[in-house]
Motif scaffolding. Structure first.
Motif, short mmCIF file in Angstrom:
data_model
loop_
_atom_site.label_atom_id
_atom_site.label_comp_id
_atom_site.label_asym_id
_atom_site.label_seq_id
_atom_site.Cartn_x
_atom_site.Cartn_y
_atom_site.Cartn_z
N THR A 173 0.40 -1.10 0.24
CA THR A 173 -0.32 -0.05 0.33
C THR A 173 0.86 1.54 0.35
N ALA A 174 2.25 0.96 -0.51
CA ALA A 174 3.03 2.23 0.35
C ALA A 174 4.26 2.52 -1.01
N LEU A 175 4.72 3.09 -1.24
CA LEU A 175 5.81 2.63 -2.31
C LEU A 175 6.74 4.00 -2.27
N PHE A 176 8.00 3.65 -1.40
CA PHE A 176 9.11 4.67 -0.95
C PHE A 176 10.48 4.26 -1.82
N THR A 177 10.91 5.63 -2.79
CA THR A 177 11.97 5.57 -3.36
C THR A 177 12.78 6.40 -3.05
N THR A 178 14.35 6.58 -2.76
CA THR A 178 15.19 6.73 -2.39
C THR A 178 15.44 8.58 -2.96
N ASN A 179 14.70 9.05 -4.73
CA ASN A 179 14.68 9.87 -4.32
C ASN A 179 13.31 9.92 -5.14
N ASP A 180 12.88 11.93 -6.21
CA ASP A 180 12.32 11.95 -6.39
C ASP A 180 11.62 11.60 -7.98
N MET A 181 12.59 11.15 -8.45
CA MET A 181 12.86 11.04 -10.05
C MET A 181 12.14 9.34 -9.81
N LEU A 182 12.90 8.37 -8.85
CA LEU A 182 12.54 7.42 -9.52
C LEU A 182 10.99 7.49 -8.98
N ALA A 183 10.47 7.87 -8.03
CA ALA A 183 9.01 7.84 -6.98
C ALA A 183 8.16 8.06 -8.81
N LEU A 184 8.61 9.49 -9.17
CA LEU A 184 8.19 9.68 -10.40
C LEU A 184 7.98 9.03 -11.40
N GLY A 185 8.81 8.10 -11.69
CA GLY A 185 8.70 6.95 -12.90
C GLY A 185 7.77 6.25 -12.55
N ALA A 186 7.98 5.71 -11.25
CA ALA A 186 7.27 4.70 -10.93
C ALA A 186 5.50 5.27 -10.56
N MET A 187 5.12 6.36 -10.60
CA MET A 187 4.36 6.73 -10.00
C MET A 187 3.56 6.73 -11.30
N LYS A 188 4.04 7.33 -12.24
CA LYS A 188 3.73 7.35 -13.90
C LYS A 188 3.88 5.97 -14.05
N LEU A 189 4.26 4.88 -14.06
CA LEU A 189 3.45 4.38 -14.41
C LEU A 189 2.47 2.95 -13.76
N LEU A 190 1.80 3.34 -12.48
CA LEU A 190 1.19 2.85 -11.79
C LEU A 190 0.02 3.65 -12.49
N LEU A 191 0.00 5.25 -12.78
CA LEU A 191 -1.23 6.05 -13.14
C LEU A 191 -1.29 5.31 -14.31
N ASP A 192 -0.45 4.94 -15.50
CA ASP A 192 -1.21 4.59 -16.72
C ASP A 192 -1.90 3.51 -16.49
N ARG A 193 -1.39 2.50 -15.74
CA ARG A 193 -2.09 1.59 -15.25
C ARG A 193 -3.84 1.61 -15.23
N GLY A 194 -3.52 2.97 -13.76
CA GLY A 194 -4.85 3.12 -13.47
C GLY A 194 -5.28 2.52 -12.34
N VAL A 195 -3.60 3.05 -11.31
CA VAL A 195 -3.37 3.02 -9.62
C VAL A 195 -4.09 3.88 -9.17
N GLN A 196 -4.73 4.37 -8.46
CA GLN A 196 -5.28 5.61 -7.76
C GLN A 196 -4.64 5.52 -6.32
N ILE A 197 -4.02 6.43 -6.96
CA ILE A 197 -3.03 6.86 -5.97
C ILE A 197 -3.09 8.56 -4.76
N PRO A 198 -3.56 8.25 -3.82
CA PRO A 198 -2.64 7.66 -2.63
C PRO A 198 -4.15 6.73 -2.94
N GLN A 199 -5.23 6.60 -2.87
CA GLN A 199 -5.84 6.03 -2.64
C GLN A 199 -5.51 4.24 -2.65
N GLU A 200 -4.94 3.94 -3.06
CA GLU A 200 -4.34 2.68 -3.21
C GLU A 200 -3.43 2.13 -2.76
N VAL A 201 -2.20 3.41 -3.41
CA VAL A 201 -1.04 3.21 -3.38
C VAL A 201 -0.58 4.47 -2.88
#
Lengths: 344, 344
Positions: free
Chosen positions: A250-278
């Motif tokens: 339910t939570a994703l932590f990354t050691t910098n923002d760039m990694l977070a943004l990249g991962a978040m983009k993938l999640l959003l593209d896949r329709g994952v709700q942030i932060p409701q689901e993750v």
DNA sequence: CTGAAAGCGCTTACAG
DNA sequence: CTGAAAGCGCTTACAG
């Protein structure tokens, strides 16, 4: 290219009817000159569009009032790197305020080339940004030039460096997410060789362990990443997406923002709700994060403080002050935004 | 601060058993020297950790091989500005390749201060970035120093400047959106005083008119914006949101990416589907755009070409080449991404 | 308060 | 191929 002859001190001395020495004194502001003489010299300088020659001055005073800033990075975004750019902006600003000009160099091959150039330019001091090999440090040391390191790692106890308190920051990240109720953590961790990434991870994991959650128990999954870019974050998430969903993190932590943004983009593209689901939490507090939708929660890096103090410290070093701290640490705090807490 | 005495040419000449002149010739590579002498001099240099003094050399050759880059901007993101940062990265890279070092200065008050500093440093040439007042140009001219302008505006026909073909880019933007079927356009336009913003808008509107759509007919609504930042984009959109929805605009064009991102964030926060309900198109092609979710469609600015050519042109100017173009234009192309075309 | 002189560390004609 | 000398444009003791 033929240039309009640049009138020198000699010429303005002649016009003002004084000696070079006297002209020099009034132009540089060092030494005496009668009001009347001062006046005449200044007028002559004005009339002849006189610009003091800093090169000549530096030659005799052995002081250039120039600083060298070298950014060591392999890949293109250098000055335009969202975090380094902020720090450099601040370095430029603080340098200006203290009367220094700065040579900005980048070095992609961790070579001695840029360093050599700046040594030849006789800069008064050097600011080394980002990780750098030991050979560079040893080289600089050999020339007894004041220098310090920013945002880098070294186990050399001699070198002054300015860094974030990344371990505590990592711990705060863990605490914050735990406080939000999360118990299943997914972590994407940047290159371990890089001090900040490894300490942020350490701090994060350690705190979770104190809270009773560990990798062994399955509550935490760490994905190492050889790079810390947006694209890498995206790819790491893509690769582990099915696992990610399957085990209900339910939570994703990354050691910098760039990694977070990249991962978040993938999640959003896949329709994952942030932060409701993750919930997603990064580190660095770069501008992009604030602008993203959802805006990215993060842990701060005091770019302003680091840049400002780097120049201040270097200036002290140059002026020969003793008892300077070898290590300056900056506190990191959690910034709560939409990616962990939903709409503001 | 006491420094290890920097051995000069005289010292290495002494050690090598030759004259200063000879030592100079082998170190600088200019002029003759027998193989045997060369060898001895080089060894002495090596042994004494000799570093040529570029300051002294510059004094006699009247060439510093230093370039000055001044970024004129009022607000803090300077080097870290997503577009300027890219250009500066490229300038640094190209300078390095041609043997130049660069002084980077920022100027918040459009003053002559930074320019003065660089003039005193006797840089070989100057690159002025962003808009700047006429007084700065006039001032620089007075000193007959080679210079050129990047990404700025001027009606002074003498000054060499490198810019995007913003008008055509604007036209391409219009054409693209029209081709996608849009007939109701909402436009947020950055400061008209800035050449690029005003030309992009002009090109956009002109093309739409040719296609039969105009402001008068209600098919196009232009919101002027005094600034071109993310926050301004957000605020403009916020202010006009109800109108925006009421009149059924299906496409949003902004004169740069930052405005687009700001406006898009507001729309996303309000739950508007992009591009299903509204297509968004920016201009500049900054990194953030590609990383956004949805990724932002945009029109390119050739930051790499501009940065590279700025240095090349300036180098030619410095070397006294004649017949250089006064204006170099770069083509802008539409980059199709999610914000106009949905999932890739 | 002001000037003559030396010198910073190089390069560059000019002789040899 | 090599060296002696002058000079780049300043500053800085040192006399006066």
């Amino acid at each position: 290219m033929t240039r309009k002859p640049n009138h020198g001190l000699r010429e303005i001395a002649r016009v003002a009817g004084v000696s070079k020495s006297t002209a020099s004194r009034v132009i540089s502001g060092n030494g005496y000159a009668s009001a009347e003489v001062k006046e005449r010299v200044l007028q002559a300088a004005e009339a002849l569009h006189y610009k003091p020659n800093a090169v000549a001055r530096a030659m005799v005073t052995k002081r250039t009032y120039n600083l060298g800033v070298i950014v060591f990075r392999e890949k293109p975004p250098i000055v335009s790197h969202p975090l380094y750019g902020k720090i450099i902006d601040e370095i430029l600003f603080a340098s200006e305020a203290r009367g220094y000009s700065v040579f900005l160099k980048t070095d992609r091959e961790m070579s001695l080339r840029s360093t050599d150039f700046l040594l030849e330019q006789r800069v008064d001091g050097l600011i080394l940004v980002s990780r750098l090999q030991k050979n560079v440090i040893d080289y600089v040391k050999k020339f007894h030039l004041p220098y310090l390191m920013v945002n880098g790692s070294t186990d050399d106890p001699d070198v002054i460096h300015l860094v974030s308190n990344d371990e505590t920051g990592g711990a705060r990240a863990a605490e914050y997410l735990y406080g939000l109720g999360h118990r299943q953590f997914f972590v994407i961790a940047g290159p371990v060789e890089h001090r900040s990434h490894s300490l942020r991870l350490t701090g994060f994991l350690r705190r979770l362990e104190q809270l009773g959650l560990s990798e062994q128990s399955g509550a935490v999954r760490v994905i190492p990443s050889p790079e810390s870019s947006f694209d890498t974050g995206f790819q790491r998430m893509e690769k582990h997406f099915s696992d990610f969903r399957k085990y209900g993190y339910t939570a994703l932590f990354t050691t910098n923002d760039m990694l977070a943004l990249g991962a978040m983009k993938l999640l959003l593209d896949r329709g994952v709700q942030i932060p409701q689901e993750v919930a997603v939490l990064g580190y660095d507090d770069i501008e992009l994060g604030r602008m993203y939708s959802p805006s990215l929660s993060t842990v701060t890096v005091d770019a302003v403080g680091i840049g400002r103090d780097a120049v201040e410290l270097l200036d002290k070093l140059i002026r020969g002050e003793a008892d300077l701290p070898k290590l300056v640490e900056y506190e990191s705090y959690v910034v709560k935004r939409q990616s962990t807490e939903g709409k503001e």
